[in-house]
Enzyme design. Structure first.
Site, PDB file in Angstrom:
ATOM      1  N   HIS A  57     -15.345   4.220   7.353  1.00 10.96           N
ATOM      2  CA  HIS A  57     -14.167   4.666   6.919  1.00 10.96           C
ATOM      3  C   HIS A  57     -14.204   6.273   6.264  1.00 10.96           C
ATOM      4  O   HIS A  57     -15.093   6.771   6.005  1.00 10.96           O
ATOM      5  CB  HIS A  57     -14.167   3.813   5.312  1.00 10.96           C
ATOM      6  CG  HIS A  57     -12.783   3.827   4.830  1.00 10.96           C
ATOM      7  ND1 HIS A  57     -12.093   4.755   4.044  1.00 10.96           N
ATOM      8  CD2 HIS A  57     -11.701   2.693   4.607  1.00 10.96           C
ATOM      9  CE1 HIS A  57     -11.114   4.475   3.747  1.00 10.96           C
ATOM     10  NE2 HIS A  57     -10.792   3.087   4.171  1.00 10.96           N
ATOM     11  N   GLY A  58     -13.073   6.608   6.317  1.00 11.02           N
ATOM     12  CA  GLY A  58     -13.205   8.231   5.887  1.00 11.02           C
ATOM     13  C   GLY A  58     -13.526   8.227   4.610  1.00 11.02           C
ATOM     14  O   GLY A  58     -13.323   7.359   3.764  1.00 11.02           O
ATOM     15  N   ASP A  59     -14.006   9.414   4.035  1.00 14.20           N
ATOM     16  CA  ASP A  59     -14.574   9.348   2.741  1.00 14.20           C
ATOM     17  C   ASP A  59     -13.529   9.900   1.699  1.00 14.20           C
ATOM     18  O   ASP A  59     -14.042  10.423   0.579  1.00 14.20           O
ATOM     19  CB  ASP A  59     -15.812  10.486   2.563  1.00 14.20           C
ATOM     20  CG  ASP A  59     -15.184  11.841   2.958  1.00 14.20           C
ATOM     21  OD1 ASP A  59     -14.127  12.061   3.372  1.00 14.20           O
ATOM     22  OD2 ASP A  59     -16.136  12.846   2.905  1.00 14.20           O
TER      23      ASP A  59
ATOM     24  N   THR B 144     -10.522  13.943   7.941  1.00 12.04           N
ATOM     25  CA  THR B 144      -9.841  14.970   8.590  1.00 12.04           C
ATOM     26  C   THR B 144      -8.664  15.303   8.141  1.00 12.04           C
ATOM     27  O   THR B 144      -7.701  14.429   7.793  1.00 12.04           O
ATOM     28  CB  THR B 144      -9.663  14.583   9.926  1.00 12.04           C
ATOM     29  OG1 THR B 144     -10.691  13.934  10.540  1.00 12.04           O
ATOM     30  CG2 THR B 144      -9.169  15.818  10.924  1.00 12.04           C
TER      31      THR B 144
ATOM     32  N   ASP C 257      28.561  -0.171 -20.920  1.00 11.22           N
ATOM     33  CA  ASP C 257      28.603  -0.556 -19.784  1.00 11.22           C
ATOM     34  C   ASP C 257      29.835  -1.478 -19.269  1.00 11.22           C
ATOM     35  O   ASP C 257      29.825  -2.793 -19.070  1.00 11.22           O
ATOM     36  CB  ASP C 257      27.374  -1.673 -19.614  1.00 11.22           C
ATOM     37  CG  ASP C 257      26.976  -2.190 -18.181  1.00 11.22           C
ATOM     38  OD1 ASP C 257      27.680  -1.898 -17.191  1.00 11.22           O
ATOM     39  OD2 ASP C 257      26.446  -3.368 -18.332  1.00 11.22           O
TER      40      ASP C 257
ATOM     41  N   TYR D 126     -11.059  -6.309   1.990  1.00 15.37           N
ATOM     42  CA  TYR D 126     -11.652  -6.642   3.222  1.00 15.37           C
ATOM     43  C   TYR D 126     -12.423  -8.177   3.230  1.00 15.37           C
ATOM     44  O   TYR D 126     -13.325  -8.236   4.229  1.00 15.37           O
ATOM     45  CB  TYR D 126     -12.805  -5.974   3.438  1.00 15.37           C
ATOM     46  CG  TYR D 126     -12.517  -4.414   4.088  1.00 15.37           C
ATOM     47  CD1 TYR D 126     -11.250  -3.434   3.468  1.00 15.37           C
ATOM     48  CD2 TYR D 126     -12.706  -3.892   5.218  1.00 15.37           C
ATOM     49  CE1 TYR D 126     -10.879  -2.516   3.759  1.00 15.37           C
ATOM     50  CE2 TYR D 126     -12.484  -2.628   5.795  1.00 15.37           C
ATOM     51  CZ  TYR D 126     -11.512  -1.956   4.946  1.00 15.37           C
ATOM     52  OH  TYR D 126     -11.012  -0.710   5.350  1.00 15.37           O
TER      53      TYR D 126
ATOM     54  N   TYR E 221       0.869  -1.141   0.055  1.00 17.64           N
ATOM     55  CA  TYR E 221       0.154  -0.014   0.104  1.00 17.64           C
ATOM     56  C   TYR E 221       0.794   1.364  -0.026  1.00 17.64           C
ATOM     57  O   TYR E 221       0.270   2.384   0.008  1.00 17.64           O
ATOM     58  CB  TYR E 221      -0.839  -0.149   1.265  1.00 17.64           C
ATOM     59  CG  TYR E 221      -2.155   0.675   1.368  1.00 17.64           C
ATOM     60  CD1 TYR E 221      -3.132   0.685   0.462  1.00 17.64           C
ATOM     61  CD2 TYR E 221      -2.113   1.800   2.595  1.00 17.64           C
ATOM     62  CE1 TYR E 221      -4.038   1.460   0.541  1.00 17.64           C
ATOM     63  CE2 TYR E 221      -3.144   2.514   2.562  1.00 17.64           C
ATOM     64  CZ  TYR E 221      -4.133   2.539   1.531  1.00 17.64           C
ATOM     65  OH  TYR E 221      -5.284   3.156   1.850  1.00 17.64           O
TER      66      TYR E 221
END
Ligand code: SPV
Ligand code: MG
Length: 431
Positions: free
Chosen positions: A89-91, A122, A204, A75, A43
């Site tokens: 859950h936060g939006d 928030t 290289d 989930y 994540y």
């Protein structure tokens, strides 16, 4: 009593989380899920404290009845085991991967029942500062250096992508895909000698000097947080290699890979088409041991790269060398091959793993590119390096643009293949 569930993916609890808890516990008995290490890595929230400590942050907070570990980002397992009446859950779902998570929750609610409660997210200056501080902590040399060793333990196989500039660093850092209900991204970056040299228009052959290679590392570290594996070519003279180890450690690089060749090094993908000489086991072991003695931190890794298959010396020679290099202190083994089929690499991995269960194995499937990461895991590989794909993608695209402009005496015809002007001028965030 109704059951309520919310999940946190964080190393700090701030007012936003407390607000979610306050709201969520109004609906019933609240269980907070703590996202597992491996899910946090996928994540792009590499945990800076342990799972136990993250659980400890939440346990005992007012309004929290239970704490569980949520193993996956999605989930499914939570719904199967807890059947929550409410998921809170936060939006903040507007962009991926959050959008995919919302879709997953809604699909599960369709299947199992329940309700999604969205709480206004928030976000203020204080929280934005905190978020930035967390990211900056991840980028600091002391923390970044140890991330590779940790990642090897956290994910089935560490995926590293080639980077050779700040821009490619950003691609490695930020590219996230949502695929089949899962979220994925790269775990680490490979600073390839081939791509670093090619990007500077040089062959290289250890021609691009260390000062210049360090400059590339600097460009990459300035804009990323992920761990770096540095292609150290042959490591040069042992007397020089010990200084390279110290410099790389100081810069926050996690690992250097040195290959057991000597004299004028050429790219391994030439194989036996050009003259290349393998070092003696004894001499290369001395180089590894000297590097390990010079190393000051515990977490830096010196990985020994075996060129026996490239130079057609056979698997037995590769295995003998692997054992000797581990004995000399190597923290990992890289086995390289330029065959189209993965068979010899897999045979090496199987035989090596039958005797050594621990030492990380690194593979570079450039030519045997049909193999999947899952198959590599089955044979005991720990790190998979995609060693040159970004520069190989960029060159033909740039060449096409240049040719089109020359042919058409204007840039209109190529424009539809290009990033928009609006996007390029806003691509890089200002501080
Ligand atoms: C590199 O990326 O520079 C490597 C891997 O060393 S290879 O090009 O396959 O030799
Ligand atoms: Mg190289």
């Amino acid at each position: 009593m109704k059951t309520v569930y919310t999940c946190f993916c964080t190393d700090v609890i701030h007012e936003g989380h407390l607000n979610i808890i306050d709201e969520a516990c109004k609906y019933g008995e609240l269980t907070v899920g703590i996202l597992s290490d491996s899910a946090m890595v996928r994540y792009n929230r590499f945990p800076s404290i342990s799972l136990q400590d993250r659980i400890g942050l939440v346990r005992g907070l007012q309004g929290v009845s239970n704490v569980v570990v949520q193993e996956k980002i999605m989930y499914d397992e939570i719904f199967e085991s807890l059947h929550p009446d409410y998921v809170v859950h936060g939006d903040n779902w507007s962009a991926e991967p959050m959008r995919a998570i919302k879709k997953n929750i809604l699909e599960l609610i369709d299947k199992y029942g329940g309700k999604l409660i969205e709480i206004p997210y928030t976000w203020n200056e204080e929280l934005s500062k905190l978020d930035k501080q967390m990211r900056e902590k991840l980028a600091m040399p002391e923390f970044r250096r140890g991330r590779l060793r940790k990642a090897i333990k956290m994910v089935p196989i560490v995926r590293a992508i080639e980077v050779h500039s700040g821009l490619t660093g950003l691609i490695a850092e930020k590219t996230i895909v949502v695929d089949g209900g899962d979220i994925d991204q790269f775990d680490a970056m490979w600073i390839s000698s081939l791509c670093d040299s090619t990007n500077k228009g040089k062959p290289d052959i250890e021609l691009v000097d260390m000062t210049s290679r360090y400059r590339t590392i600097d460009d990459v570290t300035e804009v990323t947080t992920k761990p770096i594996i540095f292609d150290g070519d042959t490591g040069g003279m042992t007397e020089h290699f010990v200084y390279t180890v110290r410099s790389l450690e100081r810069m926050g690089v996690s690992a250097v890979i040195i290959e057991d060749k000597k004299g004028l090094k050429k790219n391994s993908l030439f194989g036996t088409e050009v003259e290349q000489t393998q070092d003696t086991i004894e001499h290369f072991c001395k180089k590894i041991a000297a590097g390990k003695r010079a190393q000051l931190s515990d977490d830096f890794m010196i990985i020994a790269r075996i060129e026996s298959l490239i130079l057609e010396k056979g698997i037995e020679d590769a295995l003998e060398r692997a054992k000797a290099y581990v004995g000399a202190g190597a923290d990992g083994i890289m086995i390289h091959s330029r065959k189209k089929e993965p068979d010899e690499v897999l045979e090496f991995c199987d035989k090596f793993r039958s005797e050594d269960k621990e030492t990380p194995i690194v593979v570079v499937p450039s030519s045997y590119n049909t193999i999947t990461e899952e198959e590599l895991v089955e044979h005991g590989a720990n790190i998979c390096i995609y060693a040159n794909q970004l520069i190989r993608a960029a060159f033909p695209a740039m060449e096409r643009a240049a040719e089109s402009i020359l042919k058409n005496h204007r840039a209109k015809e190529i424009d539809s293949e290009l990033m928009s002007i609006k996007k390029i001028i806003t691509l890089i965030d200002e501080l």
